[in-house]
Design an enzyme around this catalytic site. Sequence first.
Site, mmCIF file in Angstrom:
data_model
loop_
_atom_site.group_PDB
_atom_site.id
_atom_site.type_symbol
_atom_site.label_atom_id
_atom_site.label_comp_id
_atom_site.label_asym_id
_atom_site.label_seq_id
_atom_site.Cartn_x
_atom_site.Cartn_y
_atom_site.Cartn_z
ATOM 1 C CG HIS A 186 -85.537 79.880 -47.137
ATOM 2 N ND1 HIS A 186 -84.457 79.037 -47.242
ATOM 3 C CD2 HIS A 186 -86.637 79.117 -47.358
ATOM 4 C CE1 HIS A 186 -84.888 77.805 -47.526
ATOM 5 N NE2 HIS A 186 -86.201 77.827 -47.599
ATOM 6 C CG ASP A 193 -85.525 74.957 -49.444
ATOM 7 O OD1 ASP A 193 -86.087 74.866 -48.333
ATOM 8 O OD2 ASP A 193 -85.802 75.831 -50.288
ATOM 9 C CE1 TYR A 220 -97.618 73.218 -45.517
ATOM 10 C CE2 TYR A 220 -95.963 74.170 -46.986
ATOM 11 C CZ TYR A 220 -96.929 74.322 -46.002
ATOM 12 O OH TYR A 220 -97.219 75.575 -45.515
ATOM 13 C CG HIS A 223 -92.286 72.342 -49.491
ATOM 14 N ND1 HIS A 223 -93.109 73.426 -49.651
ATOM 15 C CD2 HIS A 223 -91.191 72.796 -48.829
ATOM 16 C CE1 HIS A 223 -92.544 74.499 -49.096
ATOM 17 N NE2 HIS A 223 -91.393 74.140 -48.590
ATOM 18 C CG ASP A 225 -89.080 70.885 -56.067
ATOM 19 O OD1 ASP A 225 -89.450 71.249 -54.922
ATOM 20 O OD2 ASP A 225 -88.855 71.675 -57.005
ATOM 21 C CG HIS A 226 -87.565 71.872 -51.579
ATOM 22 N ND1 HIS A 226 -88.505 72.371 -52.458
ATOM 23 C CD2 HIS A 226 -87.683 72.622 -50.452
ATOM 24 C CE1 HIS A 226 -89.149 73.384 -51.904
ATOM 25 N NE2 HIS A 226 -88.674 73.564 -50.667
ATOM 26 C CG HIS A 228 -88.475 74.523 -45.585
ATOM 27 N ND1 HIS A 228 -88.037 75.752 -46.030
ATOM 28 C CD2 HIS A 228 -88.890 74.715 -44.313
ATOM 29 C CE1 HIS A 228 -88.178 76.649 -45.050
ATOM 30 N NE2 HIS A 228 -88.691 76.051 -44.003
HETATM 31 ZN ZN LIG Z 1 -87.441 76.249 -47.870
#
Ligand SMILES: [Zn+2]
Length: 244
Positions: A186, A193, A220, A223, A225-226, A228
Amino acid sequence: MFRRIARLLTAIVMIASGAVVGVGATAGTAHADECYTWSRTLSQGASGSDVTQLQIRVAGWVTSGERLSYDGQYGARTAAAVRKFQAAYGLTADGVAGPATFSKLYALQDADCTPVHFSYAELNRCNSDWSGGAVSAATAKANALKTMWKLEAMRHALGDVPLTISSGFRSYACNSAVGGSSTSRHLYGDAADLTGSPTLCRLAQQARTHGFSEILGPGYPDHNDHTHVALDPSPYWSAPTCGI
Ligand SMILES: [Zn+2]
């Protein structure tokens, strides 16, 4: 006579409304002028900055795990990406970028060269000038543009489903504030995301064939809730819940 006039008026109204909302052939020409216009047909063996501009826009149409180089050299991999792009949009898949391919690309891009379904604002909720990350502001913004074109490809491949981006570029300050990794992509502007629909696993699985070398999803750490996606020089995929 009256019917003919009415038909003519309808056509004029359609052209006018097309120009206002930014769709249709008329708007496509306008986009070309505002953003970028190709002046020659490109095929294998060509080289130049116009090839690089093409590569930015078709880099999301690759095979699993493949990453297209933005090197301005129209090689076999660029031709293959162009063929995939053409096939995905119902064009003749000959791997040659000519008027029909450019016309579709013009229709897909906004005046600032972002693809129609994504914006710089969506890829940067951190600050207004892309500063404070691991690379220069100009590089971070350019990286975000490349990421958006991959997302545009992924969105189309998924059946034109809207994709929701919860986080994109982050300065070191923004990254610390959300507890991001100190080496997070990022900070480079090339990460996004994704949340919402389709499922996070579907997003992680689909991302594999759109040029993303870093995919982290459900299973992972941090992660669930999203999903990446990013362009990491060291490829790494992990979404154990999704079988990745
Ligand atoms: Zn991310």
